[in-house]
Design a protein around this motif. Structure first.
Motif, mmCIF file in Angstrom:
data_model
loop_
_atom_site.group_PDB
_atom_site.id
_atom_site.type_symbol
_atom_site.label_atom_id
_atom_site.label_comp_id
_atom_site.label_asym_id
_atom_site.label_seq_id
_atom_site.Cartn_x
_atom_site.Cartn_y
_atom_site.Cartn_z
ATOM 1 N N ASN A 120 31.586 40.268 45.882
ATOM 2 C CA ASN A 120 31.360 41.035 44.660
ATOM 3 C C ASN A 120 32.664 41.272 43.895
ATOM 4 N N ARG A 121 33.721 41.537 44.648
ATOM 5 C CA ARG A 121 35.020 41.743 43.999
ATOM 6 C C ARG A 121 35.484 40.454 43.329
ATOM 7 N N ALA A 122 35.202 39.326 43.955
ATOM 8 C CA ALA A 122 35.563 38.027 43.362
ATOM 9 C C ALA A 122 34.857 37.836 42.020
ATOM 10 N N GLN A 123 33.602 38.244 41.947
ATOM 11 C CA GLN A 123 32.866 38.112 40.686
ATOM 12 C C GLN A 123 33.506 38.963 39.588
ATOM 13 N N CYS A 124 33.945 40.149 39.951
ATOM 14 C CA CYS A 124 34.635 40.996 38.967
ATOM 15 C C CYS A 124 35.920 40.331 38.488
ATOM 16 N N TYR A 125 36.677 39.770 39.437
ATOM 17 C CA TYR A 125 37.900 39.072 39.044
ATOM 18 C C TYR A 125 37.584 37.912 38.101
ATOM 19 N N SER A 126 36.524 37.180 38.400
ATOM 20 C CA SER A 126 36.137 36.072 37.522
ATOM 21 C C SER A 126 35.793 36.578 36.128
ATOM 22 N N SER A 127 35.108 37.703 36.069
ATOM 23 C CA SER A 127 34.746 38.282 34.775
ATOM 24 C C SER A 127 35.981 38.675 33.974
ATOM 25 N N LEU A 128 37.062 38.990 34.671
ATOM 26 C CA LEU A 128 38.325 39.336 34.017
ATOM 27 C C LEU A 128 39.234 38.115 33.839
ATOM 28 N N GLU A 129 38.696 36.920 34.147
ATOM 29 C CA GLU A 129 39.453 35.670 34.048
ATOM 30 C C GLU A 129 40.637 35.627 35.010
ATOM 31 N N LYS A 130 40.548 36.331 36.124
ATOM 32 C CA LYS A 130 41.593 36.315 37.158
ATOM 33 C C LYS A 130 41.110 35.405 38.287
ATOM 34 N N HIS A 131 41.145 34.107 38.014
ATOM 35 C CA HIS A 131 40.540 33.133 38.916
ATOM 36 C C HIS A 131 41.280 32.940 40.243
ATOM 37 N N PRO A 132 42.614 33.016 40.291
ATOM 38 C CA PRO A 132 43.264 32.918 41.606
ATOM 39 C C PRO A 132 42.841 34.051 42.547
ATOM 40 N N ARG A 160 37.778 27.736 41.210
ATOM 41 C CA ARG A 160 38.601 26.527 41.342
ATOM 42 C C ARG A 160 38.468 25.638 40.116
ATOM 43 N N GLU A 161 37.254 25.518 39.607
ATOM 44 C CA GLU A 161 37.038 24.712 38.410
ATOM 45 C C GLU A 161 37.846 25.269 37.237
ATOM 46 N N LYS A 162 37.842 26.580 37.060
ATOM 47 C CA LYS A 162 38.580 27.213 35.959
ATOM 48 C C LYS A 162 40.086 27.035 36.105
ATOM 49 N N GLN A 163 40.545 26.822 37.342
ATOM 50 C CA GLN A 163 41.973 26.610 37.583
ATOM 51 C C GLN A 163 42.346 25.125 37.533
ATOM 52 N N GLY A 164 41.371 24.265 37.297
ATOM 53 C CA GLY A 164 41.636 22.832 37.235
ATOM 54 C C GLY A 164 41.650 22.142 38.588
ATOM 55 N N LYS A 165 41.202 22.830 39.628
ATOM 56 C CA LYS A 165 41.129 22.245 40.975
ATOM 57 C C LYS A 165 39.768 21.582 41.146
ATOM 58 N N LEU A 166 39.536 20.534 40.357
ATOM 59 C CA LEU A 166 38.208 19.945 40.270
ATOM 60 C C LEU A 166 37.736 19.311 41.569
ATOM 61 N N ASP A 167 38.650 18.678 42.304
ATOM 62 C CA ASP A 167 38.240 18.045 43.562
ATOM 63 C C ASP A 167 37.750 19.086 44.569
ATOM 64 N N LEU A 168 38.426 20.226 44.651
ATOM 65 C CA LEU A 168 37.996 21.289 45.560
ATOM 66 C C LEU A 168 36.719 21.965 45.061
ATOM 67 N N ALA A 169 36.568 22.092 43.744
ATOM 68 C CA ALA A 169 35.353 22.682 43.181
ATOM 69 C C ALA A 169 34.140 21.828 43.518
ATOM 70 N N ILE A 170 34.296 20.512 43.439
ATOM 71 C CA ILE A 170 33.187 19.607 43.759
ATOM 72 C C ILE A 170 32.770 19.771 45.216
ATOM 73 N N VAL A 171 33.736 19.919 46.097
ATOM 74 C CA VAL A 171 33.416 20.114 47.516
ATOM 75 C C VAL A 171 32.588 21.377 47.705
ATOM 76 N N ASP A 172 32.987 22.471 47.072
ATOM 77 C CA ASP A 172 32.244 23.731 47.201
ATOM 78 C C ASP A 172 30.852 23.632 46.593
ATOM 79 N N TYR A 173 30.755 23.051 45.393
ATOM 80 C CA TYR A 173 29.437 22.921 44.779
ATOM 81 C C TYR A 173 28.519 22.060 45.648
ATOM 82 N N THR A 174 29.065 20.983 46.202
ATOM 83 C CA THR A 174 28.261 20.105 47.047
ATOM 84 C C THR A 174 27.800 20.828 48.307
ATOM 85 N N ALA A 175 28.674 21.631 48.884
ATOM 86 C CA ALA A 175 28.309 22.382 50.096
ATOM 87 C C ALA A 175 27.215 23.395 49.793
#
Length: 182
Positions: free
Chosen positions: A123-135, A162-177
């Motif tokens: 839940n805290r991660a979602q809040c960070y995402s809402s604030l554009e604090k992706h790391p 990860r996608e918002k940070q440009g880590k596309l290869d890692l984002a694909i792994v997570d989405y696939t999982a």
């Protein structure tokens, strides 16, 4: 083969492996799954919160969030749940920094290995995402997945961070999982 095709092929292989690992963990936990593992969040999709002292708002409400738990018959877990519920309400009201402070307090109150803490981190991660604090969102999702490797919301939230940070290869792994659960 072009570099792009090689990257897509590598991501597909990595994603398939991640999906298999995810399915293995999911089947192992299916026998012990309970209704309590469902994350009760507002319809707006509340997520976790992870905050540092400098990120929490300073006001009377913030001071209330950090009040010590009084020595009563209320358990630490119940108090943590109360902070989570309040964080959910604040998230729904778009008060992300206050929600982060509430989820952080909930994390501090539960045992480090309590599976419920995964939801607080998520839940805290979602809040960070809402604030554009992706790391920070990615870091909290990592913590949530260490506690609950089959927490699909955390996988999807981490993929988005990860996608918002440009880590596309890692984002694909997570989405696939996460695909088998979606």
């Amino acid at each position: 083969m072009s570099d792009r095709k090689i990257l897509i092929a590598a991501a597909t292989v990595a994603g398939t492996a991640a999906a298999l690992i995810y399915l293995l963990h999911r089947s192992q936990r299916a026998a012990v799954a309970t209704a309590d593992e469902l994350d009760a969040e507002p319809s707006s999709g509340v997520a976790s919160v992870g905050v540092t002292a400098s990120a929490s708002p300073v006001s009377a409400s913030a001071a209330e969030v950090t009040k010590p738990v009084e020595d009563t018959n209320v358990t630490r877990a119940a108090e943590a749940q109360r902070f989570k519920d309040r964080g959910n309400k604040r998230y729904a009201g778009r008060q992300y920094e206050y929600a982060i402070a509430d989820y952080t307090k909930a994390i501090e109150l539960v045992d480090a290995d309590d599976p419920e803490a995964a939801k607080f981190y998520g839940n805290r991660a979602q809040c960070y995402s809402s604030l554009e604090k992706h790391p920070e969102a990615e870091r909290d999702c990592d913590a949530a997945l260490r506690l609950d490797p089959v927490y699909v919301k955390a996988l999807v939230r981490r993929a988005t961070a990860r996608e918002k940070q440009g880590k596309l290869d890692l984002a694909i792994v997570d989405y696939t999982a996460a695909l088998p659960a979606l």
